[in-house]
Design an enzyme around this catalytic site. Structure first.
Site, short mmCIF file in Angstrom:
data_model
loop_
_atom_site.label_atom_id
_atom_site.label_comp_id
_atom_site.label_asym_id
_atom_site.label_seq_id
_atom_site.Cartn_x
_atom_site.Cartn_y
_atom_site.Cartn_z
N THR A 180 40.61 58.65 23.64
CA THR A 180 40.44 58.07 24.98
C THR A 180 38.96 57.74 25.14
OG1 THR A 180 42.26 59.31 25.93
CG2 THR A 180 40.49 58.70 27.44
N ILE A 194 52.55 59.62 32.54
CA ILE A 194 51.20 59.19 32.89
C ILE A 194 50.29 60.41 32.87
CG2 ILE A 194 49.76 58.22 34.75
CD1 ILE A 194 52.36 56.70 35.64
#
Ligand code: ASP
Length: 352
Positions: A215, A244
């Site tokens: 990320t 999510i």
């Protein structure tokens, strides 16, 4: 002579005693104000030097350097922190090295579902997108949501319709394909089939096995004292049910407030949501008057660790002081101050 020595000794003892009993006034050192500063991460996890080839290490270092210098130049030339955050993240989103846009991990169904968020510390405006599959640079769409809609978070097809309306660059989903992320999914699916592994364990497999993450995130402080933070991710490998994570959640994956700090998180998202990690750091500074390093150490090393969460953050306070706190084996990270001095790291301090 003897009495002179006795007098000297007595006065020394007296002086030492006075020093010891003198009231302790702790003067906090005044932090040095950076005119501007920038900090980034490219994911945290089981990143060990022994598993890294020299060429991979060089590739990561070169891309982190390219990304941070992009934002540094914008800030140096008087550009704003929101632009610096976006352009810096774009460099990492476009690189297959990171789990974000090109290079994103695959879902259980073999898709790439992308999440991103951005926050403006001057106004507390924020924008986020979740589960988009055709947006080349999700951080740009998050910015668009923040600046050109009355919403904070859009998801899935609706977010893509909005992207089309606003002229945000769309790509065919195949653009996000990378062989190594696809292979990682196949390994996770194979393991899932093994009787010994429950489905729930397999879902979190990347955090258990020696997989690396990626990320990306950035926090910038500009010459006007404005802090911005942003995060962009493909989420977790083998995710399903339109899961999510924390990256698009304001207060968990991203937070910025000029009065305190800017934060971008990376790690096992569910824990970062439950711990409200990014906001907690800011809140500890605001309400408990902690320094950035005290707040980040408490949130990551104590609170997150106690919950069972793994990962880290990069953050800047309003002086431009950095914090790169993580409880994993490593975190791709870099910081540049206003003098252009670069601090770059991948592993734990003693392994660098
Ligand atoms: N925090 C991300 C998520 O849970 C993954 C990561 O940072 O590695 O979606």
């Amino acid at each position: 002579m003897k009495s002179l020595l006795t007098v000297l000794l007595l006065s020394f003892l007296c002086f030492a005693c006075k020093q010891e009993n003198a009231p302790q006034t702790t003067v906090k050192p005044t932090p040095q104000q950076q005119e501007f500063a920038i900090i980034i991460h490219g994911g945290a996890g089981t990143i060990l030097k022994k598993n890294m080839t020299d060429s991979m290490e060089q590739a990561y270092k070169a891309k982190l350097t390219e990304a941070i210098k992009t934002g540094y130049e914008i800030l140096k030339n008087g550009g704003n922190s929101l632009e610096a955050v976006q352009r810096t993240i774009n460099v990492m989103e476009d690189s297959p090295l990171f789990n974000s846009a090109k290079g994103a991990v695959f879902t259980h169904d073999g898709k790439n579902e992308l999440d991103a968020s951005i926050m403006d510390g001057a106004t507390l405006n924020a924008g986020a997108v979740a589960g988009v599959t055709t947006v080349r640079n999700p951080i740009n769409l998050a910015y668009e949501v923040m600046t050109n809609s009355e919403h904070v978070m859009l998801s899935g097809k609706g977010a893509e319709t909005f992207a089309k309306e606003k002229g945000i660059e769309l790509v065919d989903p195949s653009y996000f394909f990378t062989q190594n992320r696809y292979d990682a999914l196949q390994r996770a699916l194979d393991r899932e089939k093994q009787d010994s592994l429950s489905k729930a364990t397999a879902f979190y497999d990347p955090y258990i096995k020696d997989e690396k993450f990626g990320t990306v995130g950035c926090v910038a402080l500009d010459k006007n004292g404005n802090i911005a933070a942003g995060t962009s991710t493909g989420g977790m490998s083998n995710k399903r049910y339109n899961r999510i994570g924390d990256s698009p959640i304001i207060g968990s994956g991203t937070y910025a407030n000029n009065a305190t700090c800017g934060v971008s998180s990376t790690g096992w998202g569910e824990y970062f949501i439950r711990g409200q990690v990014a906001y907690d750091i800011s809140a500890q500074m605001e309400y408990a008057e902690k320094s950035l390093s005290e707040a980040t150490a408490n949130v990551i090393q104590e609170k997150l660790t106690k919950l069972g969460g793994t990962g880290g953050i990069v953050a800047l306070d309003h002086y431009g002081n950095p914090s790169m706190e993580f409880n994993t084996e490593g975190m791709y990270r870099a910081y540049m101050n206003d003098q252009g001095e670069l601090t770059l790291g991948i592993y734990k301090e003693n392994e660098n």
